[in-house]
Design an enzyme around this catalytic site. Structure first.
Site, PDB file in Angstrom:
ATOM      1  N   LYS B  41      50.822  46.105  27.430  1.00 18.30           N
ATOM      2  CA  LYS B  41      51.530  47.191  28.456  1.00 18.30           C
ATOM      3  C   LYS B  41      50.832  46.746  29.857  1.00 18.30           C
ATOM      4  CE  LYS B  41      47.820  50.501  27.142  1.00 18.30           C
ATOM      5  NZ  LYS B  41      47.109  50.599  28.089  1.00 18.30           N
ATOM      6  N   TYR B 261      37.798  46.454  61.024  1.00 15.80           N
ATOM      7  CA  TYR B 261      38.166  47.743  61.209  1.00 15.80           C
ATOM      8  C   TYR B 261      36.895  48.769  61.279  1.00 15.80           C
ATOM      9  CZ  TYR B 261      43.172  46.751  60.782  1.00 15.80           C
ATOM     10  OH  TYR B 261      44.351  46.146  61.086  1.00 15.80           O
TER      11      TYR B 261
END
Lengths: 372, 372
Positions: B41, B261
């Site tokens: 999955k 940042y």
């Protein structure tokens, strides 16, 4: 044009109309003549580069910023546009490919400048580029020494037509940050060495700092996708995405029991639960365990227990029985649960929520008035 | 068969040979006759369902578990195999589609059982299914009351051929967790109501708890992909992925300055930095800011500053100058920096690291001795 509820799937609505509204809001803020280079890197912040580019293009935006050559190559070739490659070109091979496609690299250091100039010379032509200089972000861009070398030695760019001088802000979204003032000063100081050449400085947050930051082109990214680019609580942008989680199973707890992995939540008899098809592999990050909030028909419902790879469990006890029985989907993201909310719950920024594969696995619906 | 360094890209090596070795390790642990239903999955935990299924298939694994119908439909049709759909089928339409494709749903509640039985009746045939019961995970599966109803009313499954009775453990990877003992007891108690019917209980962690947990089929996922399924520090599985970050720019700091940042790291003059093309949009999660560790040529190098969307910055000062100049890529994940390490740095589990889009954007190389 709202998509209807998909019967048995978790699905993501991506509203291209809202992206265009956000584009117009950005444009309205700009000083006269300032251009927009829309940032569509990282698959348009996870929302689909192809669809976003096409929508913006029809709205008149013909300049796009991407991270690297691969992303540039994914943009539809037939469109008449300018594509800026933010990480530049790192080899002769990349440069030749970029030149052949008409891409405009953002050259970040002398090494990249030399390569670009070399292939331009080889082809006896002038090649366009943006030159990035570092004014305090410390990431991409020429250092002070490199800028001096460039200015002292114009032969380095003899075959390069500089489109823009560029820099990037580190703290634009934090009000009055000293770095912002300092970076703007530095940028202006460096620009004096490049008379007559256009400049680009502001990202989304920079745009909202005022016209002094706009120069000749701005580079909005997050604002287009509905992320708040300001330090205010009020988001001037329109939310663009809605994620609806499909309810695979409804449970009413019969006797006290633990719920989910690691037994991190204990449910009481009578408690009503929804098991939703959306887990961390769908971008519903695991740190939302016992913390996330969902919304359904006027009710806010908390995530209980640990987020699984493919599912979360929500306490739906607040819902009246008729609603509990009827409902097929709940809002995981949208009008009531914003990206900014989820970022706050998980102690990160909205950008990461958006780009962390939301809807990678689920069905996507693009909402639009036009035929993109 | 090792992929060579890609010249100008960040790239992910996915070693299918190692996945097959892990498959064999799992098989070696199993009690005689016990089958394997490989969990593929979430795009085989992010590593590529198509490639992983093909490799396992050639190794003799013909049973696969996926989350939902969409994932089942992505598996190659020509292969002779059994596909189990863990979230079951939620409507007549889904059930008819699943039946047409020969999929075997895992039925999690009476609603799903009724739908599957109904379409089997309509077609006058018997349809295979796995029936899941909840023994303490509190997520998917029949409740105690529902099991009683099922037993009292065999007509509910008159047209269903039960392949396996299934349950799922919540705390198998935590040594001697009381929930594990309790779940095993409950499971055995419920099995008495289904004499002669096979059972499946263990995920990867359960497999390593011993033969008492194996029953007739196990469902390994994480172990196949190299995640440690035990509570021991020693991982019995082989690491499967290597992520090499491309260095876009090298900097030597000229005067003290902030990096990245929000100005969360201050670099000193002389400090050497690498700017790497890999950020949180590539799965290098933002909580690795000022925390991540990378590796190059015998040196461990720390991530400095905030992780950007498309880049991280690494302090490479430890490297001798010749290495600093020469090097083109650094290890972000691999032999020296394991998935388990990264999970520890970020306070999550390895599963989330693997499925959070590592290599979604970068080049992928599948390493294999065979022709998958």
């Amino acid at each position: 044009m709202k998509s209807t509820l998909s019967p048995n799937n978790t699905f993501l609505n991506i509203n291209l109309n809202k992206i265009l509204e956000n584009y117009k809001i950005v444009k309205k803020h700009l000083k006269k003549g300032c251009k927009v280079g829309a940032v569509v890197k990282a698959n348009a912040y996870g929302l689909g580069q192809e669809q976003v580019v096409r929508a913006l293009y029809q709205e008149g935006c013909h300049k796009f910023c991407v991270s690297n050559l691969d992303e540039a190559l994914q943009i539809e070739r037939t469109l008449e546009k300018e594509i800026y490659i933010m990480h530049g070109i790192g080899s002769i091979e990349m440069a030749e490919l970029a030149r052949g496609e008409g891409f405009i690299p953002i050259l970040n250091h002398l090494g990249q400048i030399k390569i670009w100039n070399l292939i331009a010379k080889k082809k006896s032509e002038k090649l366009k580029a943006i030159i990035q200089i570092d004014t305090g972000m410390g990431r991409f861009g020429l250092s002070n020494t490199e800028i001096k070398e460039l200015i002292a030695n114009p032969d380095l760019i003899s075959n390069i037509e500089i489109n823009y001088i560029m820099s990037h802000m580190s703290c634009a979204e934090q009000e009055n940050h000293p770095s912002t003032v300092k970076q703007l000063q530095e940028f202006k100081r460096y620009l004096e060495f490049f008379p007559g050449i256009k400049a680009t400085f502001a990202n989304s947050a920079g745009i909202f700092l005022g016209e002094d930051f706009h120069f000749d082109m701005v580079r909005p990214g997050c604002a287009l996708y509905g992320i708040n680019p300001t330090s205010s609580e009020l988001n001037p942008m329109n939310s663009v995405v809605e994620l609806y989680g499909y309810i695979v199973q409804k449970r009413i707890i019969e006797k006290e029991q633990f719920i989910g992995y690691r037994a991190q939540y204990k449910a009481a008899p009578g408690e009503k639960l929804f098991v939703i098809e959306c887990g961390y592999a769908d971008g519903y990050v695991r740190s939302l365990s016992n913390k996330g909030i969902c919304y359904a028909e006027g009710y806010f419902l908390p995530v209980v227990g640990i987020v699984s790879m493919d599912a979360i469990i929500v306490n739906a006890s607040a819902l009246p029985q008729t609603l509990f029985d009827k409902i097929t989907h709940i809002e995981l993201l949208g009008e009531h649960i914003t990206i900014d909310d989820i970022a706050k719950y998980t102690n990160t920024i909205s950008y990461e929520i958006l780009t962390t594969r939301f809807g990678n696995r689920c069905k996507r619906f693009y909402i639009s008035n036009n035929n993109f």
